[in-house]
Write a protein that holds these residues in place. Structure first.
Motif, PDB file in Angstrom:
ATOM      1  N   LEU A   1      35.203   1.069 -22.473  1.00  0.00           N
ATOM      2  CA  LEU A   1      33.944   0.364 -22.934  1.00  0.00           C
ATOM      3  C   LEU A   1      33.963   0.291 -24.629  1.00  0.00           C
ATOM      4  N   GLN A   2      35.327   0.783 -25.162  1.00  0.00           N
ATOM      5  CA  GLN A   2      36.309   0.693 -26.555  1.00  0.00           C
ATOM      6  C   GLN A   2      35.922  -0.621 -27.065  1.00  0.00           C
ATOM      7  N   ARG A   3      35.517  -0.423 -28.174  1.00  0.00           N
ATOM      8  CA  ARG A   3      35.670  -2.220 -28.736  1.00  0.00           C
ATOM      9  C   ARG A   3      36.611  -2.049 -30.365  1.00  0.00           C
ATOM     10  N   PRO A   4      37.454  -2.753 -30.437  1.00  0.00           N
ATOM     11  CA  PRO A   4      37.496  -3.515 -29.612  1.00  0.00           C
ATOM     12  C   PRO A   4      38.413  -3.554 -27.974  1.00  0.00           C
TER      13      PRO A   4
ATOM     14  N   VAL B   1      39.974   4.098 -16.449  1.00  0.00           N
ATOM     15  CA  VAL B   1      39.876   5.162 -17.202  1.00  0.00           C
ATOM     16  C   VAL B   1      39.288   5.452 -18.346  1.00  0.00           C
ATOM     17  N   ASP B   2      39.379   3.881 -19.215  1.00  0.00           N
ATOM     18  CA  ASP B   2      38.090   3.851 -20.292  1.00  0.00           C
ATOM     19  C   ASP B   2      36.277   3.228 -19.267  1.00  0.00           C
ATOM     20  N   VAL B   3      36.226   3.630 -18.728  1.00  0.00           N
ATOM     21  CA  VAL B   3      35.307   3.390 -18.529  1.00  0.00           C
ATOM     22  C   VAL B   3      34.667   4.233 -17.490  1.00  0.00           C
ATOM     23  N   VAL B   4      35.587   5.362 -16.897  1.00  0.00           N
ATOM     24  CA  VAL B   4      35.535   6.401 -16.328  1.00  0.00           C
ATOM     25  C   VAL B   4      35.043   7.117 -17.168  1.00  0.00           C
ATOM     26  N   SER B   5      35.700   7.734 -18.224  1.00  0.00           N
ATOM     27  CA  SER B   5      35.350   8.737 -19.053  1.00  0.00           C
ATOM     28  C   SER B   5      34.348   8.159 -19.955  1.00  0.00           C
ATOM     29  N   ASP B   6      33.975   7.096 -19.775  1.00  0.00           N
ATOM     30  CA  ASP B   6      32.915   6.954 -21.045  1.00  0.00           C
ATOM     31  C   ASP B   6      32.836   6.487 -22.437  1.00  0.00           C
ATOM     32  N   GLY B   7      34.367   5.698 -22.251  1.00  0.00           N
ATOM     33  CA  GLY B   7      34.780   5.496 -23.723  1.00  0.00           C
ATOM     34  C   GLY B   7      35.717   6.146 -24.521  1.00  0.00           C
ATOM     35  N   ARG B   8      36.554   7.204 -23.665  1.00  0.00           N
ATOM     36  CA  ARG B   8      36.767   8.587 -24.547  1.00  0.00           C
ATOM     37  C   ARG B   8      38.759   8.355 -24.503  1.00  0.00           C
ATOM     38  N   LEU B   9      39.340   7.190 -24.456  1.00  0.00           N
ATOM     39  CA  LEU B   9      40.651   6.837 -23.975  1.00  0.00           C
ATOM     40  C   LEU B   9      41.225   6.507 -25.284  1.00  0.00           C
TER      41      LEU B   9
END
Length: 283
Positions: A172-175, A92-100
């Motif tokens: 996508l989000q780090r860390p 879901v984080d990838v699908v949302s482009d890092g918005r989870l």
């Protein structure tokens, strides 16, 4: 300044209704985050009424929005093995482009017996609340490791055992995506102090919220963590008939230190629900 979001319970509604609210909210700057909940049977309305599986729906809504942060308030750790949940959330984080924003909790609250029926109906075990909180702590550790470590690892806990565990793709989000942990018990707050970026207090009167907040601060002090690093969140019911009451409740919780405000919209949603919230509640 508080941030505002909307929770649309995915029960007793059609997908088209949810889609309309989420896509409209994506274009309303005052609304910063959008949420679903995680139940397998309705906790309101007819038992035989429709209810969507939360993570599948969240991925679909993430794919048709671009700006708002998305999340589950909150995932039941009882429903899915933590390694599987880590994979789902990373997707879901990838699908949302890092918005989870990754919301998780121990599972249905013993104070809500109506929710317990979904476990028996779906062949899921319902262990004691103490065991579920222990399992939540292990799940948080495992999920974060799967999101951040490249090499396979083994994990042997009282509730979670993994051999050769590896997570790929990473979020996508780090860390990693922010962890929101929901709950009010002392045991859950210890997990919050250890792992959470956001703590969600699931309702209660203002005195209890203040007391639980102070308890969390003390627990953070005990482990040497800056309590200010944990955002305080609360979900509040929204009254379509009496918006002033909702605005008053918001002012009260903000004064108590809760700045992450999630407004629960009961179905049926009014026309242009997101705009209505922005105009009548957020202001």
């Amino acid at each position: 300044m508080p941030s505002f979001g909307i929770l649309t319970a995915p029960q007793q509604v059609d997908y088209s209704d949810l889609l309309q609210v989420w896509q409209e909210a994506d274009g309303v700057p005052a609304i910063e985050h959008m949420w679903l909940f995680d139940h397998l049977l309705p906790i309101g309305g007819p038992l035989e009424g429709p209810i969507f599986e939360g993570w599948t729906l969240l991925s679909a809504l993430a794919a048709v929005t671009e700006r708002v942060r998305v999340g589950m308030l909150v995932t039941s750790n009882r429903f899915r093995p933590p390694a599987m949940l880590a994979k789902i959330a990373a997707t879901v984080d990838v699908v949302s482009d890092g918005r989870l924003d990754f919301g998780i909790g121990a599972g249905s609250n013993p104070r809500m017996p109506i929710a317990r029926r979904e476990y028996e109906a779906n062949g899921l075990p319902y262990n004691s609340f103490g065991q579920s909180v222990e399992a939540l702590a292990e799940a948080c550790e495992v999920i974060k490791r799967l999101w951040t470590e490249d090499d396979p690892f083994d994990f042997t806990g009282a509730h979670v055992v993994l051999t050769g565990a590896v997570g790929n793709p990473k979020p996508l989000q780090r860390p990693h995506p922010p962890l929101l942990i929901g709950g009010r018990s002392q045991a859950t707050l210890r997990v919050v102090a250890q792992h959470a970026d956001i703590w969600n207090m699931p309702g209660g009167d203002i005195a209890e919220m203040v007391e639980r907040n102070a308890l969390l601060n003390r627990m953070c002090d005990e482990i040497g963590r800056d309590s200010a690093s944990i955002v305080r969140s609360v979900a509040l019911p929204t009254s379509y008939e009496h918006p002033a009451q909702t605005r008053a409740a918001i002012a009260e919780v903000v004064d108590a230190g809760f700045t992450h405000i999630v407004l629960i919209l009961p179905p049926p949603f009014p026309a242009h629900a997101a705009l209505w919230v922005a105009d009548n509640i957020i202001g």
